[in-house]
Design a protein around this motif. Structure first.
Motif, PDB file in Angstrom:
ATOM      1  N   ARG A 117       8.692  62.481  19.540  1.00  0.00           N
ATOM      2  CA  ARG A 117       7.962  61.248  19.301  1.00  0.00           C
ATOM      3  C   ARG A 117       8.725  60.056  19.890  1.00  0.00           C
ATOM      4  NH1 ARG A 117       6.304  57.776  15.484  1.00  0.00           N
ATOM      5  NH2 ARG A 117       4.104  57.851  14.895  1.00  0.00           N
ATOM      6  N   SER A 118      10.033  60.074  19.741  1.00  0.00           N
ATOM      7  CA  SER A 118      10.860  58.992  20.267  1.00  0.00           C
ATOM      8  C   SER A 118      10.777  58.927  21.781  1.00  0.00           C
ATOM      9  CB  SER A 118      12.314  59.189  19.847  1.00  0.00           C
ATOM     10  OG  SER A 118      12.420  59.185  18.436  1.00  0.00           O
ATOM     11  N   LEU A 119      10.875  60.081  22.415  1.00  0.00           N
ATOM     12  CA  LEU A 119      10.816  60.094  23.875  1.00  0.00           C
ATOM     13  C   LEU A 119       9.459  59.582  24.355  1.00  0.00           C
ATOM     14  CD1 LEU A 119      12.588  63.476  24.757  1.00  0.00           C
ATOM     15  CD2 LEU A 119      13.555  61.169  24.702  1.00  0.00           C
ATOM     16  N   ALA A 120       8.418  59.981  23.668  1.00  0.00           N
ATOM     17  CA  ALA A 120       7.083  59.539  24.058  1.00  0.00           C
ATOM     18  C   ALA A 120       6.949  58.024  23.924  1.00  0.00           C
ATOM     19  CB  ALA A 120       6.030  60.242  23.209  1.00  0.00           C
ATOM     20  N   GLU A 121       7.416  57.511  22.789  1.00  0.00           N
ATOM     21  CA  GLU A 121       7.270  56.073  22.540  1.00  0.00           C
ATOM     22  C   GLU A 121       8.195  55.218  23.380  1.00  0.00           C
ATOM     23  OE1 GLU A 121       6.539  56.511  17.751  1.00  0.00           O
ATOM     24  OE2 GLU A 121       7.921  54.973  18.492  1.00  0.00           O
ATOM     25  N   LEU A 122       9.434  55.673  23.479  1.00  0.00           N
ATOM     26  CA  LEU A 122      10.450  54.813  24.081  1.00  0.00           C
ATOM     27  C   LEU A 122      10.517  54.931  25.595  1.00  0.00           C
ATOM     28  CD1 LEU A 122      13.314  55.509  21.509  1.00  0.00           C
ATOM     29  CD2 LEU A 122      11.801  53.521  21.586  1.00  0.00           C
ATOM     30  N   ILE A 123      10.042  56.041  26.115  1.00  0.00           N
ATOM     31  CA  ILE A 123      10.107  56.227  27.566  1.00  0.00           C
ATOM     32  C   ILE A 123       8.710  56.324  28.164  1.00  0.00           C
ATOM     33  CG2 ILE A 123      10.949  57.693  29.437  1.00  0.00           C
ATOM     34  CD1 ILE A 123      13.242  58.548  27.689  1.00  0.00           C
ATOM     35  N   GLU A 124       8.004  57.359  27.761  1.00  0.00           N
ATOM     36  CA  GLU A 124       6.708  57.612  28.396  1.00  0.00           C
ATOM     37  C   GLU A 124       5.767  56.407  28.304  1.00  0.00           C
ATOM     38  OE1 GLU A 124       5.470  61.872  28.636  1.00  0.00           O
ATOM     39  OE2 GLU A 124       4.010  61.159  27.182  1.00  0.00           O
ATOM     40  N   ALA A 125       5.721  55.809  27.125  1.00  0.00           N
ATOM     41  CA  ALA A 125       4.786  54.702  26.925  1.00  0.00           C
ATOM     42  C   ALA A 125       5.222  53.421  27.631  1.00  0.00           C
ATOM     43  CB  ALA A 125       4.612  54.435  25.432  1.00  0.00           C
ATOM     44  N   ARG A 126       6.461  53.391  28.056  1.00  0.00           N
ATOM     45  CA  ARG A 126       6.954  52.137  28.626  1.00  0.00           C
ATOM     46  C   ARG A 126       7.006  52.100  30.141  1.00  0.00           C
ATOM     47  NH1 ARG A 126      11.383  49.212  24.914  1.00  0.00           N
ATOM     48  NH2 ARG A 126      10.601  49.846  22.884  1.00  0.00           N
ATOM     49  N   LEU A 127       6.751  53.244  30.756  1.00  0.00           N
ATOM     50  CA  LEU A 127       6.834  53.290  32.213  1.00  0.00           C
ATOM     51  C   LEU A 127       5.492  53.693  32.812  1.00  0.00           C
ATOM     52  CD1 LEU A 127      10.214  55.150  32.803  1.00  0.00           C
ATOM     53  CD2 LEU A 127       9.772  52.697  32.993  1.00  0.00           C
ATOM     54  N   PRO A 128       5.142  53.100  33.944  1.00  0.00           N
ATOM     55  CA  PRO A 128       3.968  53.573  34.659  1.00  0.00           C
ATOM     56  C   PRO A 128       4.200  55.016  35.082  1.00  0.00           C
ATOM     57  CG  PRO A 128       5.160  51.890  35.936  1.00  0.00           C
ATOM     58  CD  PRO A 128       5.787  51.952  34.587  1.00  0.00           C
ATOM     59  N   PRO A 129       3.235  55.893  34.890  1.00  0.00           N
ATOM     60  CA  PRO A 129       3.406  57.328  35.136  1.00  0.00           C
ATOM     61  C   PRO A 129       3.978  57.645  36.513  1.00  0.00           C
ATOM     62  CG  PRO A 129       1.272  56.912  34.139  1.00  0.00           C
ATOM     63  CD  PRO A 129       1.880  55.566  34.401  1.00  0.00           C
ATOM     64  N   ASP A 130       3.562  56.894  37.517  1.00  0.00           N
ATOM     65  CA  ASP A 130       4.026  57.222  38.866  1.00  0.00           C
ATOM     66  C   ASP A 130       5.443  56.712  39.135  1.00  0.00           C
ATOM     67  OD1 ASP A 130       2.842  54.680  38.627  1.00  0.00           O
ATOM     68  OD2 ASP A 130       2.794  54.479  40.802  1.00  0.00           O
ATOM     69  N   ALA A 131       6.044  56.064  38.152  1.00  0.00           N
ATOM     70  CA  ALA A 131       7.421  55.594  38.337  1.00  0.00           C
ATOM     71  C   ALA A 131       8.425  56.653  37.883  1.00  0.00           C
ATOM     72  CB  ALA A 131       7.651  54.306  37.556  1.00  0.00           C
ATOM     73  N   VAL A 132       7.943  57.591  37.084  1.00  0.00           N
ATOM     74  CA  VAL A 132       8.851  58.535  36.438  1.00  0.00           C
ATOM     75  C   VAL A 132       9.575  59.461  37.426  1.00  0.00           C
ATOM     76  CG1 VAL A 132       8.996  60.478  34.827  1.00  0.00           C
ATOM     77  CG2 VAL A 132       7.628  58.479  34.237  1.00  0.00           C
ATOM     78  N   ALA A 133       8.816  60.072  38.308  1.00  0.00           N
ATOM     79  CA  ALA A 133       9.436  61.031  39.229  1.00  0.00           C
ATOM     80  C   ALA A 133      10.471  60.395  40.152  1.00  0.00           C
ATOM     81  CB  ALA A 133       8.368  61.766  40.030  1.00  0.00           C
ATOM     82  N   PRO A 134      10.153  59.271  40.803  1.00  0.00           N
ATOM     83  CA  PRO A 134      11.166  58.643  41.664  1.00  0.00           C
ATOM     84  C   PRO A 134      12.406  58.212  40.887  1.00  0.00           C
ATOM     85  CG  PRO A 134       9.026  57.520  41.880  1.00  0.00           C
ATOM     86  CD  PRO A 134       8.845  58.582  40.867  1.00  0.00           C
ATOM     87  N   LEU A 135      12.188  57.721  39.682  1.00  0.00           N
ATOM     88  CA  LEU A 135      13.317  57.309  38.851  1.00  0.00           C
ATOM     89  C   LEU A 135      14.226  58.506  38.580  1.00  0.00           C
ATOM     90  CD1 LEU A 135      12.836  55.274  35.536  1.00  0.00           C
ATOM     91  CD2 LEU A 135      14.875  55.557  36.893  1.00  0.00           C
ATOM     92  N   THR A 136      13.621  59.597  38.204  1.00  0.00           N
ATOM     93  CA  THR A 136      14.386  60.812  37.917  1.00  0.00           C
ATOM     94  C   THR A 136      15.167  61.265  39.153  1.00  0.00           C
ATOM     95  OG1 THR A 136      12.667  61.489  36.372  1.00  0.00           O
ATOM     96  CG2 THR A 136      14.215  63.183  37.087  1.00  0.00           C
ATOM     97  N   ALA A 137      14.491  61.238  40.279  1.00  0.00           N
ATOM     98  CA  ALA A 137      15.151  61.661  41.515  1.00  0.00           C
ATOM     99  C   ALA A 137      16.351  60.771  41.820  1.00  0.00           C
ATOM    100  CB  ALA A 137      14.156  61.618  42.668  1.00  0.00           C
ATOM    101  N   ALA A 138      16.177  59.479  41.658  1.00  0.00           N
ATOM    102  CA  ALA A 138      17.273  58.554  41.947  1.00  0.00           C
ATOM    103  C   ALA A 138      18.446  58.793  41.011  1.00  0.00           C
ATOM    104  CB  ALA A 138      16.780  57.112  41.829  1.00  0.00           C
ATOM    105  N   LEU A 139      18.133  58.996  39.733  1.00  0.00           N
ATOM    106  CA  LEU A 139      19.202  59.210  38.759  1.00  0.00           C
ATOM    107  C   LEU A 139      19.973  60.489  39.055  1.00  0.00           C
ATOM    108  CD1 LEU A 139      17.371  58.085  35.506  1.00  0.00           C
ATOM    109  CD2 LEU A 139      19.311  56.954  36.614  1.00  0.00           C
ATOM    110  N   ARG A 140      19.287  61.472  39.587  1.00  0.00           N
ATOM    111  CA  ARG A 140      19.969  62.731  39.892  1.00  0.00           C
ATOM    112  C   ARG A 140      21.006  62.551  40.999  1.00  0.00           C
ATOM    113  NH1 ARG A 140      15.027  66.843  39.079  1.00  0.00           N
ATOM    114  NH2 ARG A 140      15.398  67.201  36.858  1.00  0.00           N
TER     115      ARG A 140
END
Lengths: 157, 157
Positions: A117-140
């Motif tokens: 629930r925390s991950l959904a609220e604090l991350i998923e709900a706060r980022l535009p869906p198409d921002a997630v993958a590039p962000l993850t790639a950059a962090l890696r």
DNA sequence: GAAGATTGAGAACTCAATCTTC
DNA sequence: GAAGATTGAGTTCTCAATCTTC
């Protein structure tokens, strides 16, 4: 001089503060729910994934990226709570085998909803869906290890 | 159920492991150079920025986002090392004023090159330049506080 | 001698209680 | 009573040393 640019510094501070904020918030929610901390979840999940044969402390250590003594002390506490069993390894006299107990399985499953629930609220709900993958790639790219395999897709319950 | 997507979970784990890796690496370098930890740098920088009038512990607490007791104990150690002075506040009998000492200024300036070099190597050199700004923007959305003002552009030396 | 694991001692963190001044 | 700050007690973290088995 090899001074980092202001943009790099801004990234660094955002990274640290985002990470801190998320971890602290989730830990606070777990505590508020009377549940053990995130580290316990990670450990219990790995031990559970190892199946009925369990695993050795040094394997857990490698998966959680903890120091040797850290693993030892973490297991002390989790075992004292009755969530894992430690039995001497039949193959290697130096080692032992860690297995999850029914209570351990149970508590891990109770942690997950709060965590999820925390991950959904604090991350998923706060980022535009198409921002997630590039962000993850950059962090890696910032990890020490080569950005190849998944290597630690921890949480799933 | 409000379960987070696998992509969200992957982002979460990358975020935490990137942050941990960077912090641990920088701390290790500082220690190896015989220098104090990152927290001291952050504190000393804020105190220095406050100028000759110094600042109050609760102000530092707000800037570093530490708990009250954490600030108190951190200042204990930094003061014991001779890097700050604590004098009673003339305006408020409950409080005190923290000012940096010459030794504090000096050590802060010695930390910076190690810190800066690390940020350049571990972050700047590992990301394509045009990835930095969007990454920073995305991470700001994850902070607790509203993503408005700079609010903590810490490091610059 | 190296690998797996634990441990004693000291440092740091956390919680709740406390103290003083506002 | 609330705000600024500290503190005692308990927990966790860290380092280096240790022990046993490979």
């Amino acid at each position: 001089m090899t001074d980092p640019s202001p943009a790099t510094i801004a990234l660094w501070t955002s990274l640290v503060s985002a990470s801190r904020h998320l971890v602290e918030t989730i830990e606070a929610r777990l505590k508020h729910a009377g549940l053990p901390p995130l580290t316990w979840y990670d450990a219990l999940l790995e031990i559970e994934k190892a199946g009925p044969d369990g695993l050795r402390p040094f394997e857990l250590q490698g998966r959680l990226l903890l120091p040797q003594y850290g693993t030892s002390r973490l297991l002390d506490r989790i075992a004292a709570a009755g969530y894992v069993d430690r039995v001497p390894s039949p193959e290697d006299g130096r080692g032992q085998i860690i297995r999850i107990t029914p209570a351990g399985h149970d508590i891990r499953r109770k942690i997950w909803p709060v965590y999820a629930r925390s991950l959904a609220e604090l991350i998923e709900a706060r980022l535009p869906p198409d921002a997630v993958a590039p962000l993850t790639a950059a962090l890696r790219h910032l990890r020490g290890t080569a950005p190849s395999e998944p290597q630690g897709n921890d949480p799933p319950g």
